[in-house]
Design a protein around this motif. Structure first.
Motif, PDB file in Angstrom:
ATOM      1  N   CYS A  39       0.814  -1.202   0.000  1.00 25.32           N
ATOM      2  CA  CYS A  39       0.000   0.000   0.000  1.00 25.32           C
ATOM      3  C   CYS A  39       0.853   1.260   0.000  1.00 25.32           C
ATOM      4  CB  CYS A  39      -0.930   0.011   1.212  1.00 25.32           C
ATOM      5  SG  CYS A  39      -0.072   0.114   2.793  1.00 25.32           S
ATOM      6  N   LEU A  40       0.171   2.358  -0.282  1.00 26.96           N
ATOM      7  CA  LEU A  40       0.753   3.695  -0.251  1.00 26.96           C
ATOM      8  C   LEU A  40      -0.104   4.510   0.698  1.00 26.96           C
ATOM      9  CD1 LEU A  40       2.921   5.530  -1.653  1.00 26.96           C
ATOM     10  CD2 LEU A  40       1.081   6.266  -3.166  1.00 26.96           C
ATOM     11  N   VAL A  41       0.530   5.145   1.696  1.00 18.54           N
ATOM     12  CA  VAL A  41      -0.186   5.905   2.715  1.00 18.54           C
ATOM     13  C   VAL A  41       0.079   7.394   2.506  1.00 18.54           C
ATOM     14  CG1 VAL A  41      -0.465   6.313   5.188  1.00 18.54           C
ATOM     15  CG2 VAL A  41       0.049   4.009   4.368  1.00 18.54           C
ATOM     16  N   GLN A  42      -0.993   8.174   2.538  1.00  9.27           N
ATOM     17  CA  GLN A  42      -0.886   9.633   2.438  1.00  9.27           C
ATOM     18  C   GLN A  42      -1.241  10.255   3.773  1.00  9.27           C
ATOM     19  OE1 GLN A  42       0.518  10.949  -0.016  1.00  9.27           O
ATOM     20  NE2 GLN A  42       0.266   9.441  -1.638  1.00  9.27           N
ATOM     21  N   PRO A  43      -0.723  11.385   4.100  1.00  7.70           N
ATOM     22  CA  PRO A  43       0.243  12.156   3.324  1.00  7.70           C
ATOM     23  C   PRO A  43       1.646  11.564   3.461  1.00  7.70           C
ATOM     24  CG  PRO A  43      -0.227  13.295   5.377  1.00  7.70           C
ATOM     25  CD  PRO A  43      -1.117  12.074   5.336  1.00  7.70           C
ATOM     26  N   GLY A  44       2.502  11.937   2.544  1.00  4.43           N
ATOM     27  CA  GLY A  44       3.895  11.540   2.601  1.00  4.43           C
ATOM     28  C   GLY A  44       4.296  10.408   1.686  1.00  4.43           C
ATOM     29  N   SER A  45       3.332   9.841   0.935  1.00  5.24           N
ATOM     30  CA  SER A  45       3.634   8.741   0.014  1.00  5.24           C
ATOM     31  C   SER A  45       4.475   7.655   0.673  1.00  5.24           C
ATOM     32  CB  SER A  45       4.336   9.270  -1.238  1.00  5.24           C
ATOM     33  OG  SER A  45       3.490  10.147  -1.928  1.00  5.24           O
ATOM     34  N   ARG A  46       4.069   7.254   1.876  1.00  2.00           N
ATOM     35  CA  ARG A  46       4.789   6.213   2.611  1.00  2.00           C
ATOM     36  C   ARG A  46       4.315   4.850   2.125  1.00  2.00           C
ATOM     37  NH1 ARG A  46       3.089   8.698   8.238  1.00  2.00           N
ATOM     38  NH2 ARG A  46       1.370   9.340   6.906  1.00  2.00           N
ATOM     39  N   ARG A  47       5.254   3.975   1.846  1.00  2.00           N
ATOM     40  CA  ARG A  47       4.927   2.637   1.362  1.00  2.00           C
ATOM     41  C   ARG A  47       5.007   1.625   2.489  1.00  2.00           C
ATOM     42  NH1 ARG A  47       6.967   1.812  -4.733  1.00  2.00           N
ATOM     43  NH2 ARG A  47       6.386   3.878  -5.506  1.00  2.00           N
ATOM     44  N   GLY A  48       4.213   0.567   2.346  1.00  2.00           N
ATOM     45  CA  GLY A  48       4.243  -0.474   3.362  1.00  2.00           C
ATOM     46  C   GLY A  48       3.312  -1.611   3.041  1.00  2.00           C
ATOM     47  N   GLU A  49       3.009  -2.399   4.063  1.00  2.00           N
ATOM     48  CA  GLU A  49       2.129  -3.564   3.921  1.00  2.00           C
ATOM     49  C   GLU A  49       1.037  -3.493   4.977  1.00  2.00           C
ATOM     50  OE1 GLU A  49       2.497  -8.213   4.974  1.00  2.00           O
ATOM     51  OE2 GLU A  49       4.013  -7.466   3.560  1.00  2.00           O
ATOM     52  N   ILE A  50      -0.195  -3.755   4.554  1.00  2.00           N
ATOM     53  CA  ILE A  50      -1.333  -3.712   5.473  1.00  2.00           C
ATOM     54  C   ILE A  50      -1.265  -4.914   6.408  1.00  2.00           C
ATOM     55  CG2 ILE A  50      -3.846  -3.784   5.657  1.00  2.00           C
ATOM     56  CD1 ILE A  50      -3.916  -2.368   2.902  1.00  2.00           C
ATOM     57  N   ALA A  51      -1.263  -4.629   7.707  1.00  2.00           N
ATOM     58  CA  ALA A  51      -1.133  -5.683   8.708  1.00  2.00           C
ATOM     59  C   ALA A  51      -2.364  -5.812   9.605  1.00  2.00           C
ATOM     60  CB  ALA A  51       0.098  -5.417   9.576  1.00  2.00           C
ATOM     61  N   PHE A  52      -3.255  -4.822   9.563  1.00  4.31           N
ATOM     62  CA  PHE A  52      -4.445  -4.854  10.410  1.00  4.31           C
ATOM     63  C   PHE A  52      -5.520  -3.995   9.773  1.00  4.31           C
ATOM     64  CE2 PHE A  52      -7.125  -2.719  13.507  1.00  4.31           C
ATOM     65  CZ  PHE A  52      -7.640  -3.784  14.216  1.00  4.31           C
ATOM     66  N   ILE A  53      -6.779  -4.453   9.834  1.00  2.00           N
ATOM     67  CA  ILE A  53      -7.931  -3.667   9.416  1.00  2.00           C
ATOM     68  C   ILE A  53      -9.033  -3.924  10.432  1.00  2.00           C
ATOM     69  CG2 ILE A  53      -9.668  -3.220   7.634  1.00  2.00           C
ATOM     70  CD1 ILE A  53      -7.708  -4.441   5.585  1.00  2.00           C
ATOM     71  N   GLY A  54      -9.544  -2.862  11.057  1.00  2.00           N
ATOM     72  CA  GLY A  54     -10.626  -3.055  12.019  1.00  2.00           C
ATOM     73  C   GLY A  54     -10.778  -1.893  12.977  1.00  2.00           C
ATOM     74  N   ARG A  55     -11.636  -2.100  13.971  1.00  3.61           N
ATOM     75  CA  ARG A  55     -11.904  -1.068  14.984  1.00  3.61           C
ATOM     76  C   ARG A  55     -10.795  -1.073  16.030  1.00  3.61           C
ATOM     77  NH1 ARG A  55     -16.854   1.113  15.228  1.00  3.61           N
ATOM     78  NH2 ARG A  55     -16.503   1.666  17.393  1.00  3.61           N
ATOM     79  N   ILE A  56     -10.456   0.119  16.494  1.00  5.05           N
ATOM     80  CA  ILE A  56      -9.523   0.277  17.620  1.00  5.05           C
ATOM     81  C   ILE A  56     -10.142   1.338  18.511  1.00  5.05           C
ATOM     82  CG2 ILE A  56      -7.186   0.830  18.363  1.00  5.05           C
ATOM     83  CD1 ILE A  56      -6.213   0.056  15.573  1.00  5.05           C
ATOM     84  N   ASP A  57     -10.924   0.906  19.475  1.00  5.93           N
ATOM     85  CA  ASP A  57     -11.663   1.839  20.321  1.00  5.93           C
ATOM     86  C   ASP A  57     -10.750   2.768  21.111  1.00  5.93           C
ATOM     87  OD1 ASP A  57     -14.101   0.849  19.427  1.00  5.93           O
ATOM     88  OD2 ASP A  57     -14.153  -0.694  20.974  1.00  5.93           O
TER      89      ASP A  57
END
Length: 194
Positions: A107-125
């Motif tokens: 994946c690419l994360v904005q802002p900053g065009s940081r690249r990486g790998e998705i490791a978690f998707i979900g709620r974090i209360d």
């Protein structure tokens, strides 16, 4: 150095203040006060950064400050902020904002065009604001976590270093062909270097 008895008799000390608070409220403890103060500071920080009120807090519009709700029930927010809290949980940060993402994809994360790998998707209360979060292991140490939420100590994924992870909203994460950047790829081949 003071003897305990001398310190007890002094006015304006932390011990004196605690004693006065216990006279007003017999259930008062310094430990409870410190915890509640830390929660208030965190709620103010969250509101300042994101405009979202943490559960159990409200905006005092006459003073422009965040305060603990008098009923302390941690329930729904009142007034004009009620819609904001519901919207952030159900639409702005709801499941549809992360449907385009899959675990372990690049994946690419904005802002900053940081690249990486998705490791978690979900709620974090613990992060506040409700809704869905995306945990990303970043290729470079430009994050804010190692996969652990600082306020609770709960680890949602394992990053290889203290700044190699981050929690982001789905709207800031694009999944796709974003290979790790080879920083040596731009160097010219040279016979003088092996």
């Amino acid at each position: 150095p003071f003897a305990d008895e001398d310190y007890d008799e002094r006015k304006g000390t932390l011990r004196d203040w605690g004693r006065q608070e216990r006279e007003r409220n017999p259930s008062f403890t310094l430990r409870k006060h410190a915890r509640e103060h830390a929660e208030l500071v965190e709620a103010r920080r969250l509101y300042k950064e994101s405009g979202v009120l943490k559960k159990g807090f409200e905006l005092d519009e006459s003073k422009g400050t965040i305060q603990r709700r008098p009923d302390g029930d941690g329930g729904a927010l009142k007034g004009r902020n009620e819609n904001k809290a519901v919207a952030s949980d159900e639409s702005e940060h709801g499941r549809e904002t992360v449907r385009h993402l899959t675990l372990h994809s690049r994946c690419l994360v904005q802002p900053g065009s940081r690249r990486g790998e998705i490791a978690f998707i979900g709620r974090i209360d613990e992060l506040g604001g409700g809704g869905q979060w995306v945990g990303v292991i970043l290729d470079e140490p430009v994050g804010k976590t190692d996969g652990t939420v600082r306020s609770s100590g709960v680890r949602y994924f394992v990053a290889p270093g203290p700044k190699r992870g981050g929690f982001f909203r789905g709207k800031n994460v694009e999944s796709g062909d974003f290979p790790e950047v080879d920083i040596l790829a731009d160097l010219e081949d040279s016979e003088d270097e092996l």
